[in-house]
Every structure is written in structure tokens, then in C-alpha cells.
Write a protein that holds these residues in place. Structure first.
Motif, short mmCIF file in Angstrom:
data_model
loop_
_atom_site.label_atom_id
_atom_site.label_comp_id
_atom_site.label_asym_id
_atom_site.label_seq_id
_atom_site.Cartn_x
_atom_site.Cartn_y
_atom_site.Cartn_z
N THR A 1 0.82 -1.22 0.00
CA THR A 1 0.00 0.00 0.00
C THR A 1 0.85 1.26 0.00
O THR A 1 0.32 2.36 -0.07
CB THR A 1 -0.92 0.03 1.24
OG1 THR A 1 -0.11 -0.02 2.41
CG2 THR A 1 -1.88 -1.15 1.22
N LEU A 2 2.16 1.11 0.06
CA LEU A 2 3.05 2.25 0.08
C LEU A 2 3.01 2.98 -1.26
O LEU A 2 3.22 2.39 -2.31
CB LEU A 2 4.49 1.78 0.36
CG LEU A 2 5.52 2.83 0.67
CD1 LEU A 2 5.16 3.53 1.97
CD2 LEU A 2 6.89 2.21 0.77
N GLY A 3 2.71 4.24 -1.22
CA GLY A 3 2.65 5.03 -2.45
C GLY A 3 1.33 4.94 -3.19
O GLY A 3 1.22 5.44 -4.30
#
Length: 66
Positions: A9-11
């Protein structure tokens, strides 16, 4: 129990970076690129130059008397 991977879910969703931070980072990247380009100019030619100076074949015309 299955754990969620936080890196997936990063970015997401992408966020806009503040303009001053983006300009600062781009200046630093440009400076590093310039530094690496200048370094490669000096280091690539250095070996050839030193080889030509140190291992220069003797010119047979140097000791001729005319």
C-alpha cells in the motif's frame, strides 16, 4: 490469521510532493550527475595518459645525427 503487507500500500494513491522539496531534490540529483560526469572524464582518460607517458616507445629518430 493472515497479515497484511504494508509495502503493497506504500505510495498508493500517489501523493503530490511539495514543490520546494521537489526542486531541492532535483538540484541535488543534477549536482551528483555533474560530479559523476566530471569524475568519469578525468578517470577514463587518466589510464591512457599515464600509459602513454610511462610506456612510450622510444622514437628511433631521437639519436640520429645528421
Amino acid at each position: 490469521m493472515k497479515q497484511r503487507n504494508p509495502f503493497k500500500t506504500l505510495g498508493h494513491p500517489p501523493k503530490e510532493v511539495p514543490k520546494d522539496l521537489k526542486e531541492s531534490v532535483m538540484r541535488e540529483v543534477e549536482a551528483l550527475k555533474l560530479l559523476t560526469d566530471m569524475t568519469s572524464l578525468f578517470t577514463k582518460g587518466y589510464g591512457n595518459t599515464m600509459g602513454n607517458i610511462l610506456f612510450q616507445p622510444k622514437n628511433s629518430n631521437e639519436h640520429k645525427t645528421e
